[in-house]
Design a protein around this motif. Structure first.
Motif, PDB file in Angstrom:
ATOM      1  N   GLY A  25       8.091  11.583   2.393  1.00 16.97           N
ATOM      2  CA  GLY A  25       6.930  11.256   1.567  1.00 16.97           C
ATOM      3  C   GLY A  25       7.120   9.905   0.900  1.00 16.97           C
ATOM      4  O   GLY A  25       6.244   9.050   0.924  1.00 16.97           O
ATOM      5  N   LYS A  29       5.155   6.358   2.075  1.00 16.17           N
ATOM      6  CA  LYS A  29       4.162   6.030   1.059  1.00 16.17           C
ATOM      7  C   LYS A  29       3.797   4.556   1.173  1.00 16.17           C
ATOM      8  O   LYS A  29       4.669   3.704   1.202  1.00 16.17           O
ATOM      9  CB  LYS A  29       4.808   6.325  -0.301  1.00 16.17           C
ATOM     10  N   PRO A  30       2.505   4.235   1.253  1.00  8.95           N
ATOM     11  CA  PRO A  30       2.137   2.822   1.312  1.00  8.95           C
ATOM     12  C   PRO A  30       2.615   2.094   0.049  1.00  8.95           C
ATOM     13  O   PRO A  30       2.449   2.593  -1.057  1.00  8.95           O
ATOM     14  CB  PRO A  30       0.606   2.841   1.362  1.00  8.95           C
ATOM     15  N   VAL A  87     -14.144  10.879  -8.331  1.00 12.34           N
ATOM     16  CA  VAL A  87     -13.470  11.955  -7.606  1.00 12.34           C
ATOM     17  C   VAL A  87     -13.871  13.276  -8.268  1.00 12.34           C
ATOM     18  O   VAL A  87     -14.371  13.279  -9.391  1.00 12.34           O
ATOM     19  CB  VAL A  87     -11.930  11.817  -7.647  1.00 12.34           C
ATOM     20  N   TYR A  88     -13.677  14.361  -7.554  1.00 12.77           N
ATOM     21  CA  TYR A  88     -14.032  15.649  -8.141  1.00 12.77           C
ATOM     22  C   TYR A  88     -13.161  16.757  -7.577  1.00 12.77           C
ATOM     23  O   TYR A  88     -12.558  16.609  -6.515  1.00 12.77           O
ATOM     24  CB  TYR A  88     -15.510  15.970  -7.888  1.00 12.77           C
ATOM     25  N   VAL A  89     -13.104  17.861  -8.287  1.00 14.89           N
ATOM     26  CA  VAL A  89     -12.433  19.068  -7.803  1.00 14.89           C
ATOM     27  C   VAL A  89     -13.404  20.224  -7.977  1.00 14.89           C
ATOM     28  O   VAL A  89     -13.976  20.411  -9.046  1.00 14.89           O
ATOM     29  CB  VAL A  89     -11.134  19.360  -8.588  1.00 14.89           C
ATOM     30  N   GLN A 103      -3.782  16.562 -13.180  1.00 14.31           N
ATOM     31  CA  GLN A 103      -3.687  15.894 -11.881  1.00 14.31           C
ATOM     32  C   GLN A 103      -4.701  14.760 -11.769  1.00 14.31           C
ATOM     33  O   GLN A 103      -4.417  13.726 -11.162  1.00 14.31           O
ATOM     34  CB  GLN A 103      -3.849  16.917 -10.756  1.00 14.31           C
ATOM     35  N   LEU A 104      -5.876  14.938 -12.368  1.00 13.36           N
ATOM     36  CA  LEU A 104      -6.859  13.847 -12.353  1.00 13.36           C
ATOM     37  C   LEU A 104      -6.318  12.647 -13.121  1.00 13.36           C
ATOM     38  O   LEU A 104      -6.448  11.501 -12.670  1.00 13.36           O
ATOM     39  CB  LEU A 104      -8.185  14.315 -12.969  1.00 13.36           C
ATOM     40  N   ASN A 106      -3.141  11.929 -13.646  1.00 13.88           N
ATOM     41  CA  ASN A 106      -2.055  11.358 -12.839  1.00 13.88           C
ATOM     42  C   ASN A 106      -2.587  10.495 -11.703  1.00 13.88           C
ATOM     43  O   ASN A 106      -1.938   9.549 -11.278  1.00 13.88           O
ATOM     44  CB  ASN A 106      -1.190  12.474 -12.243  1.00 13.88           C
ATOM     45  N   GLU A 107      -3.741  10.860 -11.192  1.00 16.72           N
ATOM     46  CA  GLU A 107      -4.309  10.094 -10.080  1.00 16.72           C
ATOM     47  C   GLU A 107      -5.226   8.984 -10.578  1.00 16.72           C
ATOM     48  O   GLU A 107      -5.999   8.415  -9.811  1.00 16.72           O
ATOM     49  CB  GLU A 107      -5.040  11.024  -9.107  1.00 16.72           C
TER      50      GLU A 107
ATOM     51  N   LEU B  32      -0.115  12.457   4.853  1.00 12.22           N
ATOM     52  CA  LEU B  32       1.209  12.240   4.271  1.00 12.22           C
ATOM     53  C   LEU B  32       1.091  11.784   2.828  1.00 12.22           C
ATOM     54  O   LEU B  32       1.823  12.248   1.954  1.00 12.22           O
ATOM     55  CB  LEU B  32       1.990  11.219   5.099  1.00 12.22           C
ATOM     56  N   ASP B  33       0.155  10.873   2.601  1.00 12.07           N
ATOM     57  CA  ASP B  33      -0.071  10.405   1.238  1.00 12.07           C
ATOM     58  C   ASP B  33      -0.506  11.570   0.346  1.00 12.07           C
ATOM     59  O   ASP B  33       0.003  11.734  -0.759  1.00 12.07           O
ATOM     60  CB  ASP B  33      -1.148   9.313   1.246  1.00 12.07           C
ATOM     61  N   TYR B  36       2.408  13.854  -0.265  1.00 10.04           N
ATOM     62  CA  TYR B  36       3.349  13.216  -1.174  1.00 10.04           C
ATOM     63  C   TYR B  36       2.854  13.312  -2.616  1.00 10.04           C
ATOM     64  O   TYR B  36       3.596  13.667  -3.524  1.00 10.04           O
ATOM     65  CB  TYR B  36       3.577  11.753  -0.785  1.00 10.04           C
ATOM     66  N   ARG B  37       1.571  12.995  -2.809  1.00 14.09           N
ATOM     67  CA  ARG B  37       1.040  13.044  -4.174  1.00 14.09           C
ATOM     68  C   ARG B  37       1.043  14.467  -4.726  1.00 14.09           C
ATOM     69  O   ARG B  37       1.268  14.688  -5.907  1.00 14.09           O
ATOM     70  CB  ARG B  37      -0.380  12.487  -4.202  1.00 14.09           C
ATOM     71  N   PHE B  39       3.175  16.796  -3.875  1.00 13.76           N
ATOM     72  CA  PHE B  39       4.577  17.062  -4.190  1.00 13.76           C
ATOM     73  C   PHE B  39       4.941  16.439  -5.539  1.00 13.76           C
ATOM     74  O   PHE B  39       5.554  17.061  -6.400  1.00 13.76           O
ATOM     75  CB  PHE B  39       5.448  16.481  -3.075  1.00 13.76           C
ATOM     76  N   ARG B  40       4.491  15.198  -5.744  1.00 19.94           N
ATOM     77  CA  ARG B  40       4.808  14.495  -6.981  1.00 19.94           C
ATOM     78  C   ARG B  40       4.193  15.206  -8.185  1.00 19.94           C
ATOM     79  O   ARG B  40       4.848  15.404  -9.203  1.00 19.94           O
ATOM     80  CB  ARG B  40       4.262  13.057  -6.895  1.00 19.94           C
ATOM     81  N   ASN B  41       2.923  15.602  -8.039  1.00 23.72           N
ATOM     82  CA  ASN B  41       2.262  16.275  -9.166  1.00 23.72           C
ATOM     83  C   ASN B  41       2.841  17.659  -9.445  1.00 23.72           C
ATOM     84  O   ASN B  41       2.851  18.107 -10.578  1.00 23.72           O
ATOM     85  CB  ASN B  41       0.759  16.389  -8.902  1.00 23.72           C
ATOM     86  N   THR B 298      -4.775  18.282  -6.114  1.00 27.83           N
ATOM     87  CA  THR B 298      -4.508  16.877  -5.815  1.00 27.83           C
ATOM     88  C   THR B 298      -5.101  16.496  -4.463  1.00 27.83           C
ATOM     89  O   THR B 298      -5.627  15.407  -4.280  1.00 27.83           O
ATOM     90  CB  THR B 298      -2.991  16.620  -5.821  1.00 27.83           C
ATOM     91  N   SER B 300      -7.729  17.723  -3.145  1.00 28.15           N
ATOM     92  CA  SER B 300      -9.161  17.510  -3.370  1.00 28.15           C
ATOM     93  C   SER B 300      -9.405  16.149  -4.001  1.00 28.15           C
ATOM     94  O   SER B 300     -10.326  15.433  -3.626  1.00 28.15           O
ATOM     95  CB  SER B 300      -9.724  18.578  -4.308  1.00 28.15           C
ATOM     96  N   ILE B 301      -8.550  15.803  -4.975  1.00 31.10           N
ATOM     97  CA  ILE B 301      -8.780  14.570  -5.717  1.00 31.10           C
ATOM     98  C   ILE B 301      -8.567  13.349  -4.822  1.00 31.10           C
ATOM     99  O   ILE B 301      -9.390  12.441  -4.799  1.00 31.10           O
ATOM    100  CB  ILE B 301      -7.844  14.491  -6.948  1.00 31.10           C
ATOM    101  N   VAL B 302      -7.473  13.323  -4.075  1.00 34.66           N
ATOM    102  CA  VAL B 302      -7.154  12.093  -3.334  1.00 34.66           C
ATOM    103  C   VAL B 302      -7.771  12.063  -1.945  1.00 34.66           C
ATOM    104  O   VAL B 302      -7.957  10.991  -1.383  1.00 34.66           O
ATOM    105  CB  VAL B 302      -5.628  11.846  -3.221  1.00 34.66           C
TER     106      VAL B 302
END
Lengths: 382, 339
Positions: A25, A29-30, A87-89, A103-104, A106-107, B32-33, B36-37, B39-41, B298, B300-302
C-alpha cells in the motif's frame, strides 16, 4: 488439532501477509498526493483554492426520498460552485456517524453536513474534536461555534397537501405512515391534519409508526393496513421511500410525493407532494465557508426563502382547492400566512394556541402532541 | 486448521479483495489507493484504531462463543438476539432495579446469564424435540429486536431528548473504563478467546464437543450426555454473546438506541467461519473484519462506491470461505507441483 509450532507459523505468515499488504500500500501509493491530513497544513480553506465538503447520509441516495433530495442539493451546489469538491457516504446508521466523520476529516473535508436527526450528538462531539472544521447538522437543535443547524419548513407543504386530502377523501379517513415518533414527524402529521380539517371538519387521520426511516417492507404493510382495516383512501407519509405511493396506486387510493417528485411510482395516485430544495441552503453555507464569512446559526427555510415547494397538483384535486392552495403559497412566500395559527387544541383537550396566536419555534420543535382527530398511539405524548 | 487450510483462507480473502477491487475500479476509484487509505484510517489513525479494536473486541467475544457451538455442528444464528437480550437485562439492573451502589459488575453478570438462558431455550428444544436450531435462533433475534424497540421507544425513553428514541445515558459508576487507551472489550476479548480455546481444545468437554460435531453416531455410541453438549455449549455461546452486548452497552454506547444492535451478531458468523471456529484464529479474523467494517466508509469517500459495496465484499468472501475446501485442494496441488 493444532500444535504450537504450527500455530506460530500460521500467525507468523498472517503477520507477514499483513506487513506485506501494508508495505505494498505504501509503495504503490502515488507520491504526488500528500499523505498528511489536509488540516495539518494549517491554512484556512480560502487559501487552498478549493473547498472539500462531505455529506453523511442516513439512507441510500437511490431512496427517491430524503437522502435523494439531499444528494440533489449536493449536486446543485457542486454545479454552481466551481471551487467545490464533494464526497458522501450513504446509509450510515444513526449511531455510527462519528467514525464516518473522522474518516471524512482524514480524507480532507473542510465542511461536513450530517443529514439525520440521530447524528446530532456525534456532530457536536465532532465539532469539539475538530474545531477548525465546519459542521452543519440537519434537523437538530444543538449548535456550537463551528456547528450550525439547518432544516426546511416542510410542514408548510404538508399543510397544503392536507387541504387537498381533505377535499379528495370520500371515506373521511386519512392514513399516515410515519417513521419515528419525534417532533419533526409529529409536526408534519399535525400540519397535514390541520389542512385536511380546514376543508373537511369530519376527517380523521390514522397514524402507523414503522420505527425506521428506510424500510420499504414495513412501509408497505403499514400502508396496506391503513387502506384495508382503517378504510383510508388518502395516505400521506414521512419516511424515505416511495412505497406508500406505490401501494396507493395498486389499491386505487391517493397519496403524495415526499421530498422529490415520485409521480412515476403512482401516476394516478399522486395528488401532489412535498419538495425540499436543500441546494440553496448548501450553496449559501459553502459560499460563506469559502470566503471565510460563515458563522454558526440555524437555517429554517420555507416558502419565503424558496426552500420548500409542492409538486404539480393532480387534476383529481378540485379546482377551488387548487386555487386555495395557490393563494396560500403566495401568502407564505411573503410571510403573510402560517398554518399553525390558533385556536389549536390538542386531543387531550389542552389549548396549545389561543385564537389568533401562532405556535412559536420552540412549540414546533418540541411538538409531542396530536390535534383532535389524529388517531393512533403517540409514544411519549405530552 | 492446518497450514493448507490457512493458506486457502488467505487466498479466499485476497480473491474477495480482488473482486471488490474490480468493483471499485468500475466506480472510477483506484483499488490500491482505496485499500491503502482504508488501512490507514482503520489501523494507523489513533481514533480509527480505537474504533477498530472496539469492534474487534465485540466480534471476537461473539466469535469465541460461536466457535464452541459451530465446532459441535450446532448452528447458532442467534448471537445477535443474545447480544441484545443480554444488553437489555443489564439495562434492567441500571434503569429499573436499584442495587444501592454503582458498579458494572452486576449488570454484566446478569447480562451474561440472561444471554445464556436466551440461547439455552432453542438448545433445549433441539435436544428434546429435535427442533431445527437455525430457525429458532434466527426467529428469536427478531423477538429480541422488538423487545429492544419496546424499551427504546417506550418505557425507557429519555424524556429530555425531544422525543427522540434513546434511553438516558447511564452514570459514570456503571461504565466500563478504557484499558491502556483501548476500549475495555478488546483486552477482555483476548482473555475470552484464550479461555474458549482452552475449553475447546484442551478440555475433555471440548473434546466431546468436537467428536459430537464430527460424528454424531460416535458421540451417541460413546454415551456422551447430549444435554450437556447441546444445551451446555449453546448456553456458553449465549454467555459470550450476552457479555459482548452488555460490554458494548457499558463501555461504548452508554445508552440504548434503535441501532444498538448493529448486526455484529451476524458478522460474527462470518468471522467465526473465516477463523475455522478456532477462538485464536477468530480473534485475528475479528481484527481484520473490524478494520474493514470501520474503514469501509473510506472506500465510499475516496472511490464513490455505493454502500452496497460492503455487502458485495462480504458475499464474495463468504462464498469463497464456504468453497475453500476446493481452494485447499488447489493449493495442495500447487504444492505438489512445486515439490
Amino acid at each position: 488439532m493444532v500444535d504450537r509450532r504450527e500455530a506460530l507459523k500460521v500467525i507468523g505468515i498472517g503477520g507477514a501477509a499483513f506487513a506485506l499488504g501494508a508495505g505494498l500500500g505504501y509503495t504503490l501509493k502515488p507520491t504526488t498526493e500528500a499523505i498528511v491530513p489536509a488540516d495539518e497544513s494549517g491554512k484556512p480553506p480560502v487559501e487552498r483554492g478549493t473547498l472539500k465538503a462531505g455529506w453523511v447520509y442516513v439512507g441510500p441516495i437511490g431512496d427517491y426520498g430524503w437522502t435523494y433530495a439531499h444528494d440533489l442539493g449536493r449536486r446543485y451546489a457542486e454545479e454552481r460552485l466551481d471551487f467545490l469538491e464533494t464526497v458522501y457516504v450513504e446509509s450510515v446508521a444513526e449511531d455510527e456517524a462519528m467514525p464516518v466523520i473522522t474518516q471524512l476529516v482524514n480524507e480532507g473535508a473542510d465542511v461536513i453536513f450530517t443529514t439525520s436527526f440521530g447524528y446530532m450528538d456525534d456532530t457536536i462531539k465532532a465539532g469539539e474534536k475538530y474545531p477548525d472544521k465546519i459542521f452543519m447538522h440537519c434537523s437538530g437543535y444543538k449548535r456550537r461555534e463551528n456547528v450550525g443547524t439547518y432544516f426546511v419548513r416542510l410542514y408548510q407543504p404538508y399543510y397544503l397537501n392536507g387541504l387537498m386530502a381533505g377535499a379528495v377523501t370520500e371515506t373521511n379517513n386519512l392514513g399516515y405512515v410515519a417513521a419515528h415518533p419525534i417532533p419533526e414527524v409529529v409536526r408534519h402529521i399535525n400540519a397535514f391534519h390541520l389542512g385536511a380539517r380546514e376543508v373537511n371538519p369530519d376527517v380523521k387521520t390514522y397514524v402507523i409508526w414503522i420505527n425506521a426511516w428506510y424500510d420499504p417492507e414495513k412501509a408497505r404493510s403499514a400502508a396496506q393496513t391503513l387502506i384495508d382495516q382503517f378504510n383510508c383512501d388518502v395516505l400521506a407519509f414521512t419516511e424515505d421511500t416511495p412505497t406508500v405511493l406505490t401501494v396507493a396506486e395498486e389499491a386505487g387510493a391517493y397519496s403524495f410525493s415526499h421530498y422529490s417528485d415520485m409521480k412515476k411510482y403512482g401516476p394516478n395516485a399522486e395528488l401532489s407532494g412535498q419538495i425540499a430544495n436543500w441546494g440553496i441552503i448548501y450553496e449559501d453555507v459553502l459560499l460563506r465557508a469559502y470566503h471565510g464569512v460563515w458563522e454558526s446559526k440555524d437555517y429554517w427555510w420555507g416558502f419565503y426563502e424558496g426552500a420548500v415547494d409542492i409538486t404539480p397538483m393532480s387534476n383529481k384535486v378540485p379546482k377551488d382547492i387548487q386555487n386555495l392552495v395557490n393563494e396560500r403559497i403566495e401568502l407564505m412566500r411573503t410571510l403573510s400566512f402560517e398554518p399553525f395559527r390558533g385556536p389549536l387544541v390538542d386531543r387531550k383537550g389542552r389549548v396549545r394556541a389561543k385564537a389568533g396566536e401562532f405556535l412559536t419555534r420552540d412549540d414546533l420543535w418540541n411538538m409531542m402532541w396530536f390535534l383532535e382527530g389524529v388517531e393512533g398511539d403517540l409514544p411519549g405524548e405530552e | 486448521m492446518d497450514i493448507r487450510s490457512f493458506l486457502s483462507t488467505i487466498v479466499s480473502v485476497l480473491v474477495a479483495l480482488f473482486v471488490y477491487g474490480l468493483f471499485i475500479m468500475y466506480f472510477g476509484g483506484d483499488p490500491l489507493d482505496a485499500y491503502y487509505r482504508m488501512f490507514r484510517n482503520s489501523y494507523l489513525d489513533p481514533n480509527g484504531l480505537y474504533e477498530t479494536l472496539r469492534l474487534a473486541g465485540s466480534l471476537a467475544i461473539l466469535s469465541a462463543g460461536l466457535s464452541l457451538v459451530f465446532k459441535a455442528g450446532i448452528w447458532n444464528i442467534g448471537a445477535e438476539g443474545q447480544y441484545i437480550i443480554g444488553g437489555i437485562a443489564a439495562g434492567y439492573m441500571i434503569y429499573v432495579f436499584n442495587i444501592g451502589f454503582e458498579t458494572p459488575v452486576i449488570p454484566i453478570l446478569v447480562g451474561m446469564l440472561v444471554g445464556s438462558l436466551y440461547s439455552a431455550v432453542p438448545a433445549y428444544l433441539k435436544y428434546k424435540l429435535d427442533v431445527n436450531e437455525v430457525l429458532t435462533t434466527l426467529m428469536l433475534n427478531y423477538v429480541a429486536l422488538y423487545i429492544l424497540y419496546y424499551h427504546v421507544y417506550g418505557v425507557w425513553r429519555d424524556p429530555s431528548t425531544f422525543g427522540f428514541p434513546v434511553t438516558p445515558e447511564i452514570s459514570m459508576g456503571f461504565r466500563l473504563p478504557d484499558i491502556l487507551g483501548m476500549n475495555f472489550l478488546f483486552p477482555l476479548s483476548i482473555i475470552v478467546s484464550i479461555v474458549a480455546y482452552y475449553i475447546l481444545f484442551r478440555s475433555k468437554y471440548g473434546f466431546k464437543l468436537r467428536v459430537y460435531g464430527e460424528n454424531r453416531e460416535a458421540a451417541k455410541y460413546s454415551r456422551y450426555n447430549l444435554f450437556t453438549l447441546i444445551v451446555g455449549s449453546m448456553a456458553l455461546s449465549g454467555l459470550a454473546s450476552g457479555l459482548a452486548g452488555t460490554g458494548d452497552f457499558l463501555s461504548y454506547y452508554h445508552r440504548f438506541k434503535p441501532g444498538y444492535a448493529a448486526g455484529l451478531g451476524y458478522t460474527a458468523i462470518i468471522t467465526t467461519l473465516v477463523g475455522e471456529s478456532n477462538p485464536i484464529y477468530t480473534l485475528i479474523s475479528s481484527i481484520f473484519f473490524a478494520g474493514f467494517l470501520y474503514g469501509s466508509n473510506t472506500i465510499s469517500i475516496v472511490a464513490g462506491v455505493p454502500f452496497e459495496g460492503i455487502y458485495i465484499f462480504e458475499g464474495v468472501l463468504l462464498a469463497f470461505i464456504i468453497s475453500r475446501r476446493y481452494i485447499g485442494r488447489w493449493v495442495k496441488w500447487m504444492g505438489a507441483e512445486n515439490s
